[in-house]
Design a protein around this motif. Sequence first.
Motif, short mmCIF file in Angstrom:
data_model
loop_
_atom_site.label_atom_id
_atom_site.label_comp_id
_atom_site.label_asym_id
_atom_site.label_seq_id
_atom_site.Cartn_x
_atom_site.Cartn_y
_atom_site.Cartn_z
N UNK A 180 1.03 -1.27 -0.13
CA UNK A 180 -0.01 -0.02 0.11
C UNK A 180 1.00 1.18 -0.13
N UNK A 181 1.91 1.35 0.77
CA UNK A 181 2.78 2.38 1.01
C UNK A 181 3.41 2.79 -0.33
N UNK A 182 4.04 1.54 -1.01
CA UNK A 182 4.99 1.83 -2.27
C UNK A 182 3.95 2.37 -3.44
N UNK A 183 2.90 1.98 -3.56
CA UNK A 183 1.93 2.10 -4.47
C UNK A 183 1.31 3.57 -4.20
N UNK A 184 0.91 3.66 -3.12
CA UNK A 184 0.64 4.98 -2.94
C UNK A 184 1.81 6.13 -3.27
N UNK A 185 2.84 5.95 -2.73
CA UNK A 185 4.18 6.87 -3.19
C UNK A 185 4.12 7.11 -4.53
N UNK A 186 4.13 5.99 -5.32
CA UNK A 186 4.21 6.07 -6.94
C UNK A 186 2.89 6.79 -7.38
N UNK A 187 1.73 6.61 -6.96
CA UNK A 187 0.57 7.53 -7.57
C UNK A 187 0.74 9.17 -7.02
#
Length: 294
Positions: A180-187
């Motif tokens: 969740x953290x990685x995808x959230x940062x990418x977006x």
Amino acid sequence: MYSGRNRNNTVSCFDMQFVTSSISTTLVLLLLGLVMFFVLAAHNLSVYVKENINFSIILSDDMKEADILNFQKKLDKEAFVRSTEYISKKQALHEQIEAMGADPQDFLGYNPLHASIEVKLHSDYANADSIAWIEKQIRKNTNVQKVHYQEDLIDMVNKNVRNISLLLLGLAVLLTFISFALINNTIRLTIYSKRFLIHTMKLVGASWGFIRRPFLWRNFCIGVLAAVIADSILWAAAYWLVTYEPDLICVITPDVMLLVSVSVLVFGVCITWFCAYLSTNKYLRMKASTLYYI
């Protein structure tokens, strides 16, 4: 000429952001899918191991073969029994000769072995407490001399399965938060580059829903594409494993792969859409002066 060149660069930048976001999301979903795969496969493996642990019912020599077969049929109807196998005195002797390389009849003058029924249990009953209860039920038959099973082996298998399951479950929860953290940062980084465009659309009177729509749709597509690629890699890996070792089909079942695929797809779509929604709302709430300081 300058405006056309700038427009081409903008399109190229957008395409590159789409590709980069898709690749990073695919890697995260692939990692999450692998953990889910191991959790479900470990469950199937534990069921397979438990259902292949058997115990022996040693029968009296006074019991006729017809009575033994009737007793076996009654066992087959029990809820805890997965399968049974009748081993006669002659078959037991033959197996003993093959294993030891010597015939006990040569020095004893008779066959010392007894007829038996090998019982395999359903996995839910493959524990020491259940087997102790089953043993009491079976011993009600006076022709049963002994019920033999390896209690230490059963306890060890259940303990290891429990420890591995807890470890994999904890790892799955941890990786869910990391994903969740990685995808959230990418977006967030992707939408961050469009913060001034969002503010400009607000100034011309565009509604929040209208501004959010292209960002939500774009990240929805990223989630679907990343999930499809991750699922394809997982299916290919599973197919290779089953082809390399056909016995793994008992562990890597179609149900496991289908559940993993659907979970990866649902998680990929939901998380990318939700993160895009949160990130877009963040910049929609900001004032113009704040945009220059983030």
